[in-house]
Design a protein around this motif. Structure first.
Motif, PDB file in Angstrom:
ATOM      1  N   LEU A  71      34.199  49.948  39.961  1.00 55.12           N
ATOM      2  CA  LEU A  71      35.441  49.161  40.443  1.00 55.12           C
ATOM      3  C   LEU A  71      35.444  47.666  39.788  1.00 55.12           C
ATOM      4  O   LEU A  71      34.714  47.379  39.608  1.00 55.12           O
ATOM      5  N   VAL A  72      36.442  47.395  39.264  1.00 54.87           N
ATOM      6  CA  VAL A  72      37.407  46.597  38.581  1.00 54.87           C
ATOM      7  C   VAL A  72      37.840  45.547  39.713  1.00 54.87           C
ATOM      8  O   VAL A  72      39.307  46.294  40.316  1.00 54.87           O
ATOM      9  N   VAL A  73      37.646  44.067  40.531  1.00 55.43           N
ATOM     10  CA  VAL A  73      38.293  44.098  41.731  1.00 55.43           C
ATOM     11  C   VAL A  73      39.139  42.485  41.466  1.00 55.43           C
ATOM     12  O   VAL A  73      38.549  41.367  41.181  1.00 55.43           O
ATOM     13  N   LEU A 125      33.753  41.655  39.946  1.00 54.36           N
ATOM     14  CA  LEU A 125      35.545  41.074  40.394  1.00 54.36           C
ATOM     15  C   LEU A 125      36.060  39.960  38.945  1.00 54.36           C
ATOM     16  O   LEU A 125      35.061  39.437  38.484  1.00 54.36           O
ATOM     17  N   VAL A 126      36.831  39.711  38.862  1.00 53.61           N
ATOM     18  CA  VAL A 126      37.465  39.163  38.014  1.00 53.61           C
ATOM     19  C   VAL A 126      37.934  38.030  38.404  1.00 53.61           C
ATOM     20  O   VAL A 126      38.796  37.243  38.795  1.00 53.61           O
ATOM     21  N   GLY A 127      37.009  36.828  37.907  1.00 56.17           N
ATOM     22  CA  GLY A 127      36.862  35.566  38.633  1.00 56.17           C
ATOM     23  C   GLY A 127      38.396  34.430  38.268  1.00 56.17           C
ATOM     24  O   GLY A 127      38.675  33.997  39.193  1.00 56.17           O
ATOM     25  N   ASP A 128      38.878  35.258  37.416  1.00 50.65           N
ATOM     26  CA  ASP A 128      40.664  34.744  37.603  1.00 50.65           C
ATOM     27  C   ASP A 128      41.856  35.423  37.551  1.00 50.65           C
ATOM     28  O   ASP A 128      42.734  35.387  37.519  1.00 50.65           O
ATOM     29  N   ALA A 129      41.442  36.912  38.435  1.00 55.13           N
ATOM     30  CA  ALA A 129      42.419  37.521  39.467  1.00 55.13           C
ATOM     31  C   ALA A 129      42.218  37.646  40.353  1.00 55.13           C
ATOM     32  O   ALA A 129      42.618  38.684  40.863  1.00 55.13           O
ATOM     33  N   HIS A 130      41.817  36.661  41.058  1.00 52.89           N
ATOM     34  CA  HIS A 130      42.081  36.336  42.605  1.00 52.89           C
ATOM     35  C   HIS A 130      42.385  34.842  43.173  1.00 52.89           C
ATOM     36  O   HIS A 130      41.465  34.571  42.767  1.00 52.89           O
ATOM     37  N   THR A 131      42.544  35.110  44.584  1.00 51.08           N
ATOM     38  CA  THR A 131      43.454  33.748  45.417  1.00 51.08           C
ATOM     39  C   THR A 131      43.260  33.713  46.790  1.00 51.08           C
ATOM     40  O   THR A 131      42.501  34.957  47.791  1.00 51.08           O
ATOM     41  N   THR A 132      42.945  32.848  47.094  1.00 52.57           N
ATOM     42  CA  THR A 132      43.237  32.561  48.324  1.00 52.57           C
ATOM     43  C   THR A 132      44.418  31.726  48.850  1.00 52.57           C
ATOM     44  O   THR A 132      43.746  30.515  48.391  1.00 52.57           O
TER      45      THR A 132
END
Length: 188
Positions: A106-108, A133-140
């Motif tokens: 999985l690429v998340v 995990l794609v570090g610059d493609a998730h947020t909160t």
């Protein structure tokens, strides 16, 4: 390499990039642009794109806040997994969707880093998947009023610790959008 037998394929997961989830999230527009880049790359490489959509009392099914952001457009041929818990595998058909496509890696991407993204990362790893995990493609969102670190710190910490995760026969890691690949973890 994944511990799931006969599962050589990779899938891109796009988790909960819904209006009510990301409307005030950290670096919203940049994250969505990066996810779009990954979606385009996956489609070009004929890699499954799996969309995950959360519903709850705050995200009522069919409401505007429940809808995916307009910048991301799911194709009718791409699976949409509905969930009610943080872990995208919990009480959903995600495992069946992935098994049917021979996916073991999985690429998340998605939201929120400290909730559904993190739960799904761990859920995938413990179920036998390789998970990137794609570090610059998730947020909160900013939850500092409740004692949480700033969104940038939450994202940075998640990227850091996921970089060093592993389990017997499985791999994990963090990459940037530009470094993301959909090849199997062993490079074959």
């Amino acid at each position: 390499m994944t511990t799931l037998p006969d599962r050589p394929n990779t899938a891109l997961l796009v988790i909960d990039v819904q209006n009510g989830v990301v409307d005030s999230s950290h670096n919203r527009d940049e994250v969505i642009a990066n996810i779009n880049t990954l979606v385009d790359k996956a489609r070009t490489e004929d890699v499954p794109v799996i969309w995950v959509q959360h519903s709850s009392d705050e995200l009522k099914t069919g409401s505007e806040s429940w809808e995916y952001v307009p910048e991301l457009v799911r194709r009718d041929t791409e699976p949409l997994v509905h969930k009610k818990y943080g872990d995208s595998f919990e009480a959903t058909e995600l495992e069946d969707v992935l098994a049917g496509r021979g996916v073991g890696r999985l690429v998340v991407t998605g939201a929120q880093t400290d909730a559904c993204v993190r739960s799904t990362l761990h859920g995938g790893l413990v179920r036998g998947y390789d998970v990137t995990l794609v570090g610059d493609a998730h947020t909160t969102e900013d939850l500092t009023q409740y004692g949480a670190p700033t969104p940038a710190e939450v994202i940075a910490h998640t990227n850091l610790y996921w970089q060093f995760q592993s389990a017997p026969g499985r791999t994990a890691g963090t990459v940037s959008t530009s470094e993301a690949t959909f090849a199997p973890a062993d490079g074959s």
